[in-house]
Write a protein that holds these residues in place. Structure first.
Motif, mmCIF file in Angstrom:
data_model
loop_
_atom_site.group_PDB
_atom_site.id
_atom_site.type_symbol
_atom_site.label_atom_id
_atom_site.label_comp_id
_atom_site.label_asym_id
_atom_site.label_seq_id
_atom_site.Cartn_x
_atom_site.Cartn_y
_atom_site.Cartn_z
ATOM 1 N N MET A 1 0.850 -1.196 0.000
ATOM 2 C CA MET A 1 0.000 0.000 0.000
ATOM 3 C C MET A 1 0.885 1.246 0.000
ATOM 4 S SD MET A 1 -2.964 1.101 2.765
ATOM 5 C CE MET A 1 -3.932 -0.354 2.436
ATOM 6 N N ASP A 2 0.705 2.151 -0.989
ATOM 7 C CA ASP A 2 1.556 3.333 -1.036
ATOM 8 C C ASP A 2 1.062 4.385 -0.048
ATOM 9 O OD1 ASP A 2 -0.577 4.762 -2.173
ATOM 10 O OD2 ASP A 2 0.131 4.457 -4.211
ATOM 11 N N SER A 3 1.837 5.490 0.050
ATOM 12 C CA SER A 3 1.553 6.502 1.075
ATOM 13 C C SER A 3 0.201 7.170 0.878
ATOM 14 C CB SER A 3 2.664 7.553 1.092
ATOM 15 O OG SER A 3 2.790 8.175 -0.177
ATOM 16 N N THR A 4 -0.200 7.377 -0.391
ATOM 17 C CA THR A 4 -1.501 7.999 -0.665
ATOM 18 C C THR A 4 -2.642 7.097 -0.210
ATOM 19 O OG1 THR A 4 -0.588 9.184 -2.579
ATOM 20 C CG2 THR A 4 -2.991 8.963 -2.444
ATOM 21 N N ILE A 89 1.131 16.258 6.978
ATOM 22 C CA ILE A 89 1.161 15.076 6.116
ATOM 23 C C ILE A 89 1.110 15.476 4.640
ATOM 24 C CG2 ILE A 89 -0.065 12.972 5.461
ATOM 25 C CD1 ILE A 89 1.237 12.733 8.167
ATOM 26 N N LEU A 90 0.408 16.574 4.349
ATOM 27 C CA LEU A 90 0.230 17.032 2.961
ATOM 28 C C LEU A 90 1.133 18.222 2.655
ATOM 29 C CD1 LEU A 90 -3.679 16.898 2.804
ATOM 30 C CD2 LEU A 90 -2.070 15.238 1.831
ATOM 31 N N PRO A 91 1.541 18.395 1.387
ATOM 32 C CA PRO A 91 2.397 19.539 1.020
ATOM 33 C C PRO A 91 1.627 20.855 1.086
ATOM 34 C CG PRO A 91 1.718 18.329 -0.937
ATOM 35 C CD PRO A 91 1.251 17.507 0.235
ATOM 36 N N CYS A 92 2.325 21.901 1.484
ATOM 37 C CA CYS A 92 1.683 23.209 1.641
ATOM 38 C C CYS A 92 1.252 23.768 0.285
ATOM 39 C CB CYS A 92 2.641 24.182 2.324
ATOM 40 S SG CYS A 92 1.902 25.806 2.622
ATOM 41 N N PRO A 93 -0.013 24.155 0.146
ATOM 42 C CA PRO A 93 -0.485 24.700 -1.134
ATOM 43 C C PRO A 93 0.136 26.053 -1.469
ATOM 44 C CG PRO A 93 -2.197 24.874 0.552
ATOM 45 C CD PRO A 93 -1.099 24.051 1.144
ATOM 46 N N TYR A 94 0.720 26.732 -0.465
ATOM 47 C CA TYR A 94 1.342 28.037 -0.705
ATOM 48 C C TYR A 94 2.817 27.909 -1.067
ATOM 49 C CZ TYR A 94 -2.912 29.532 1.633
ATOM 50 O OH TYR A 94 -4.228 29.713 1.990
ATOM 51 N N TYR A 121 3.331 20.427 5.253
ATOM 52 C CA TYR A 121 4.794 20.397 5.240
ATOM 53 C C TYR A 121 5.337 21.194 4.059
ATOM 54 C CZ TYR A 121 5.030 16.776 1.509
ATOM 55 O OH TYR A 121 4.941 16.085 0.327
ATOM 56 N N HIS A 122 6.617 21.618 4.181
ATOM 57 C CA HIS A 122 7.244 22.472 3.175
ATOM 58 C C HIS A 122 8.501 21.855 2.570
ATOM 59 C CE1 HIS A 122 4.961 24.841 6.105
ATOM 60 N NE2 HIS A 122 4.618 25.584 5.070
ATOM 61 N N HIS A 123 9.125 20.945 3.295
ATOM 62 C CA HIS A 123 10.338 20.259 2.823
ATOM 63 C C HIS A 123 10.537 19.022 3.701
ATOM 64 C CE1 HIS A 123 11.842 22.427 6.294
ATOM 65 N NE2 HIS A 123 11.689 23.593 5.685
ATOM 66 N N GLU A 124 11.619 18.300 3.474
ATOM 67 C CA GLU A 124 11.833 17.034 4.177
ATOM 68 C C GLU A 124 12.035 17.222 5.680
ATOM 69 O OE1 GLU A 124 11.587 13.873 3.012
ATOM 70 O OE2 GLU A 124 10.809 14.855 1.213
ATOM 71 N N LYS A 125 12.391 18.430 6.117
ATOM 72 C CA LYS A 125 12.670 18.662 7.527
ATOM 73 C C LYS A 125 11.419 18.896 8.367
ATOM 74 C CE LYS A 125 17.170 18.365 7.290
ATOM 75 N NZ LYS A 125 17.889 17.256 7.957
ATOM 76 N N ASP A 126 10.292 19.156 7.734
ATOM 77 C CA ASP A 126 9.048 19.284 8.517
ATOM 78 C C ASP A 126 7.942 18.367 7.986
ATOM 79 O OD1 ASP A 126 8.363 20.787 6.223
ATOM 80 O OD2 ASP A 126 7.164 22.214 7.358
ATOM 81 N N LYS A 127 8.324 17.440 7.134
ATOM 82 C CA LYS A 127 7.359 16.487 6.577
ATOM 83 C C LYS A 127 7.157 15.302 7.517
ATOM 84 C CE LYS A 127 6.655 13.463 2.549
ATOM 85 N NZ LYS A 127 7.221 13.026 1.251
ATOM 86 N N ARG A 128 5.903 14.964 7.760
ATOM 87 C CA ARG A 128 5.576 13.767 8.541
ATOM 88 C C ARG A 128 4.959 12.709 7.624
ATOM 89 N NH1 ARG A 128 1.439 14.380 12.229
ATOM 90 N NH2 ARG A 128 2.197 12.599 13.436
ATOM 91 N N ARG A 129 5.341 11.466 7.858
ATOM 92 C CA ARG A 129 4.703 10.355 7.179
ATOM 93 C C ARG A 129 3.470 9.917 7.975
ATOM 94 N NH1 ARG A 129 9.630 6.484 7.545
ATOM 95 N NH2 ARG A 129 10.043 7.902 9.305
ATOM 96 N N VAL A 130 2.586 9.193 7.341
ATOM 97 C CA VAL A 130 1.440 8.624 8.044
ATOM 98 C C VAL A 130 1.984 7.693 9.117
ATOM 99 C CG1 VAL A 130 -0.583 7.145 7.851
ATOM 100 C CG2 VAL A 130 -0.066 8.799 6.041
ATOM 101 N N VAL A 131 1.620 7.931 10.368
ATOM 102 C CA VAL A 131 2.246 7.201 11.474
ATOM 103 C C VAL A 131 1.472 5.952 11.898
ATOM 104 C CG1 VAL A 131 1.137 8.526 13.331
ATOM 105 C CG2 VAL A 131 3.406 7.526 13.701
ATOM 106 N N LEU A 132 0.176 5.917 11.633
ATOM 107 C CA LEU A 132 -0.606 4.737 11.993
ATOM 108 C C LEU A 132 -0.568 3.710 10.865
ATOM 109 C CD1 LEU A 132 -3.861 6.021 13.735
ATOM 110 C CD2 LEU A 132 -1.779 5.146 14.779
ATOM 111 N N CYS A 133 -0.471 2.450 11.236
ATOM 112 C CA CYS A 133 -0.481 1.382 10.239
ATOM 113 C C CYS A 133 -1.897 1.199 9.695
ATOM 114 C CB CYS A 133 0.024 0.082 10.841
ATOM 115 S SG CYS A 133 1.789 0.094 11.215
ATOM 116 N N ALA A 134 -2.009 1.176 8.388
ATOM 117 C CA ALA A 134 -3.327 1.054 7.763
ATOM 118 C C ALA A 134 -3.708 -0.389 7.475
ATOM 119 C CB ALA A 134 -3.356 1.859 6.465
ATOM 120 N N ASP A 135 -2.717 -1.268 7.348
ATOM 121 C CA ASP A 135 -3.036 -2.627 6.896
ATOM 122 C C ASP A 135 -2.202 -3.705 7.588
ATOM 123 O OD1 ASP A 135 -0.634 -1.937 5.844
ATOM 124 O OD2 ASP A 135 -1.090 -2.522 3.787
#
Length: 266
Positions: A1-4, A89-94, A121-135
């Protein structure tokens, strides 16, 4: 399962109102961005400066005023589980024009409040991945602590990769006392300013995982990253430089200081 896909599974769990009866997603990408932004907007309404200007505070004696401030701050100090699941979790629209975009290099991770207050998030230094396991039967997709030096690089994805992943991880969120140099009472500060904040998150954590947080902290994988008792008075080791050199005190001290400064101007 991918990140999306993982993110959509987590969304369906915590925000079922965003899905149609057939489980299809209701929102366009733009609508999703607006939804995330609007989820956090109330956290920044009536900040400390606004509260200090309220009639209720202006005409109260100092002790009463501080008690009112403390109660109002307490009601917003701890995120809900579902808010934590979508934060950064999502990239900043601005993009690069976002006024709350944090620098990529912040010494000792001393982020100013404004850098916490964009929910994207704006770059790799403030980006969070989905932390809960989905499957899977695992609780989390990665650990709250950083990978220790000398560990195999093949395991790097199993650990937090930056300040935001680590301190906003359900295991570490509101665990450590706030000593941030630049903390001015932001509702998105991941550190605790009182035992009440820690206890509030402990209750939410238990509802989320059906386990006490202490169980995770006592696991072998966390030993060596953090030492001390597990009653909220943990101290970081020198090897984890992400959480050292923290200098700010409790929210009570902060409110007292800001209230006194405010009174001097009137």
């Amino acid at each position: 399962m991918d990140s999306t896909d993982s993110f959509l599974v987590i969304l369906s769990k915590f925000y079922p109102e965003l899905f149609n009866p057939d489980k299809s997603f209701k929102l366009t990408n733009s609508e999703l961005m607006d939804f995330v932004k609007n989820t956090f907007t109330p956290k920044f309404q009536n900040d400390i400066e606004d509260l200090l200007m309220s009639q209720e505070i202006k005409f109260a004696d100092s002790d009463t005023a501080l008690n009112i401030l403390k109660k109002q701050i307490d009601t917003r100090a701890v995120l809900d589980v579902r808010e934590l699941m979508i934060y950064k979790i999502l990239p900043c629209p601005y993009g690069t024009n976002c006024v709350n975009k944090p620098p990529e290099i912040v010494p000792h991770n001393e982020y100013m409040d404004q850098y916490l207050e964009c929910s994207f998030y704006h770059h790799e230094k403030d980006k969070r991945r989905v932390v809960l396991c989905a499957d899977s039967n695992e609780d989390f997709t990665y650990k709250a602590n950083y990978q220790k030096s000398g560990d195999s690089q093949s395991d790097i994805d199993a650990y937090s990769k930056n300040f935001f992943e680590s301190l906003f991880h359900p295991i570490f969120y509101k665990l450590f006392p706030c000593k941030r140099k630049y903390c001015n009472g932001s509702y998105l500060c991941p550190f605790r300013h009182s035992e009440k904040e820690k206890n509030q998150w402990d209750e939410k954590f238990f509802k989320l995982t059906k386990k006490q947080r202490d169980i995770f902290l006592k696991e072998k994988s966390y030993v060596g990253s953090y030492v001390g008792s597990f009653n909220g008075s943990l101290t970081s080791t020198a090897s984890i430089n992400s959480h050292e050199d923290l200098r700010r005190g409790s929210i009570d001290d902060l409110l007292q200081q800001q209230y006194q400064q405010h009174q001097q101007h009137f």
